[in-house]
Scaffold this motif. Structure first.
Motif, PDB file in Angstrom:
ATOM      1  N   ALA A 214       0.834  -1.417   0.015  1.00 50.25           N
ATOM      2  CA  ALA A 214       0.013  -0.125  -0.116  1.00 50.25           C
ATOM      3  C   ALA A 214       0.911   1.211  -0.074  1.00 50.25           C
ATOM      4  CB  ALA A 214      -0.842  -0.076   1.062  1.00 50.25           C
ATOM      5  N   LEU A 215       1.908   1.251   0.798  1.00 45.87           N
ATOM      6  CA  LEU A 215       2.891   2.442   0.911  1.00 45.87           C
ATOM      7  C   LEU A 215       3.512   2.640  -0.414  1.00 45.87           C
ATOM      8  CD1 LEU A 215       4.504   2.107   4.546  1.00 45.87           C
ATOM      9  CD2 LEU A 215       2.890   3.882   3.555  1.00 45.87           C
ATOM     10  N   GLN A 216       3.977   1.590  -1.316  1.00 46.95           N
ATOM     11  CA  GLN A 216       4.514   1.764  -2.421  1.00 46.95           C
ATOM     12  C   GLN A 216       3.490   2.571  -3.408  1.00 46.95           C
ATOM     13  OE1 GLN A 216       5.936  -2.398  -3.350  1.00 46.95           O
ATOM     14  NE2 GLN A 216       7.651  -1.861  -2.437  1.00 46.95           N
ATOM     15  N   ALA A 217       2.331   2.050  -3.492  1.00 47.96           N
ATOM     16  CA  ALA A 217       1.378   2.625  -4.492  1.00 47.96           C
ATOM     17  C   ALA A 217       0.981   3.990  -4.026  1.00 47.96           C
ATOM     18  CB  ALA A 217       0.024   1.708  -4.332  1.00 47.96           C
ATOM     19  N   GLN A 218       1.015   4.113  -2.716  1.00 49.54           N
ATOM     20  CA  GLN A 218       0.836   5.479  -2.172  1.00 49.54           C
ATOM     21  C   GLN A 218       1.819   6.534  -2.464  1.00 49.54           C
ATOM     22  OE1 GLN A 218      -2.121   6.248  -1.156  1.00 49.54           O
ATOM     23  NE2 GLN A 218      -1.957   8.368  -0.345  1.00 49.54           N
ATOM     24  N   SER A 219       2.891   5.993  -2.299  1.00 50.31           N
ATOM     25  CA  SER A 219       4.244   6.872  -2.689  1.00 50.31           C
ATOM     26  C   SER A 219       4.390   7.358  -4.221  1.00 50.31           C
ATOM     27  CB  SER A 219       5.416   6.078  -2.189  1.00 50.31           C
ATOM     28  OG  SER A 219       5.958   5.054  -2.982  1.00 50.31           O
ATOM     29  N   LEU A 220       3.966   6.252  -5.048  1.00 46.76           N
ATOM     30  CA  LEU A 220       4.017   6.944  -6.461  1.00 46.76           C
ATOM     31  C   LEU A 220       2.892   8.126  -6.588  1.00 46.76           C
ATOM     32  CD1 LEU A 220       4.640   6.492  -9.187  1.00 46.76           C
ATOM     33  CD2 LEU A 220       3.247   4.603  -9.464  1.00 46.76           C
ATOM     34  N   ALA A 221       1.674   7.717  -6.105  1.00 44.21           N
ATOM     35  CA  ALA A 221       0.797   8.842  -6.027  1.00 44.21           C
ATOM     36  C   ALA A 221       1.128  10.195  -5.514  1.00 44.21           C
ATOM     37  CB  ALA A 221      -0.560   8.236  -5.342  1.00 44.21           C
ATOM     38  N   ILE A 222       1.820  10.109  -4.307  1.00 41.17           N
ATOM     39  CA  ILE A 222       2.521  11.381  -3.673  1.00 41.17           C
ATOM     40  C   ILE A 222       3.514  11.882  -4.470  1.00 41.17           C
ATOM     41  CG2 ILE A 222       3.983  12.080  -1.824  1.00 41.17           C
ATOM     42  CD1 ILE A 222       2.277  10.015  -0.163  1.00 41.17           C
ATOM     43  N   ARG A 223       4.419  11.151  -5.092  1.00 41.92           N
ATOM     44  CA  ARG A 223       5.380  11.874  -6.098  1.00 41.92           C
ATOM     45  C   ARG A 223       4.520  12.587  -7.172  1.00 41.92           C
ATOM     46  NH1 ARG A 223      10.620  10.155  -5.432  1.00 41.92           N
ATOM     47  NH2 ARG A 223      10.785   8.538  -3.708  1.00 41.92           N
ATOM     48  N   THR A 224       3.505  11.853  -7.921  1.00 46.08           N
ATOM     49  CA  THR A 224       2.740  12.434  -9.078  1.00 46.08           C
ATOM     50  C   THR A 224       2.086  13.873  -8.368  1.00 46.08           C
ATOM     51  OG1 THR A 224       2.285  10.479  -9.875  1.00 46.08           O
ATOM     52  CG2 THR A 224       1.025  12.371 -10.690  1.00 46.08           C
ATOM     53  N   GLY A 225       1.378  13.878  -7.217  1.00 45.65           N
ATOM     54  CA  GLY A 225       1.041  15.077  -6.431  1.00 45.65           C
ATOM     55  C   GLY A 225       1.953  16.116  -6.316  1.00 45.65           C
ATOM     56  N   LEU A 226       3.207  15.645  -5.931  1.00 46.31           N
ATOM     57  CA  LEU A 226       4.278  16.490  -5.665  1.00 46.31           C
ATOM     58  C   LEU A 226       4.668  17.265  -7.026  1.00 46.31           C
ATOM     59  CD1 LEU A 226       5.876  17.642  -3.509  1.00 46.31           C
ATOM     60  CD2 LEU A 226       7.667  15.769  -4.153  1.00 46.31           C
TER      61      LEU A 226
END
Length: 108
Positions: free
Chosen positions: A59-71
């Motif tokens: 879950a954290l790996q998927a979330q971190s990709l979304a966070i990078r995109t949001g960033l």
């Protein structure tokens, strides 16, 4: 586009896009923080440690990709501001371990 009112409205729209990008980034980081807190919690009931660790890391790996995109999105919006706002970096975002600290982004 030379009209002062037109330019003022353009600045308002740019500011709104920037604030929305920050709100979206915040919406991604807050669940990520809760997942990290969940990983640190002891005695997780019927899940074994390895099962829990695997599911949370996925879950954290998927979330971190979304966070990078949001960033990236918020940094693009920051560049469009006049004057340009400070860009955020991944290292800084992951330092936000307390929910109250994340509100500081609003005025950055």
């Amino acid at each position: 586009p030379e009209d002062a009112e037109w330019q003022h409205v353009g600045r308002l729209v740019t500011n709104r896009e920037y604030q929305r990008a920050l709100d979206h980034l915040e919406g991604l980081v807050v669940p990520w923080i809760f997942e990290l807190l969940k990983m640190n919690r002891a005695g997780m009931g019927m899940y074994s440690y390895s099962q829990l660790k695997h599911s949370l890391l996925t879950a954290l790996q998927a979330q971190s990709l979304a966070i990078r995109t949001g960033l990236d999105r918020s940094n693009m919006a920051a560049c469009m501001m006049n004057p340009p706002r400070h860009q955020l970096h991944w290292d800084k975002v992951i330092e936000y371990t307390f929910l109250s600290e994340f509100n500081l982004l609003r005025d950055s």
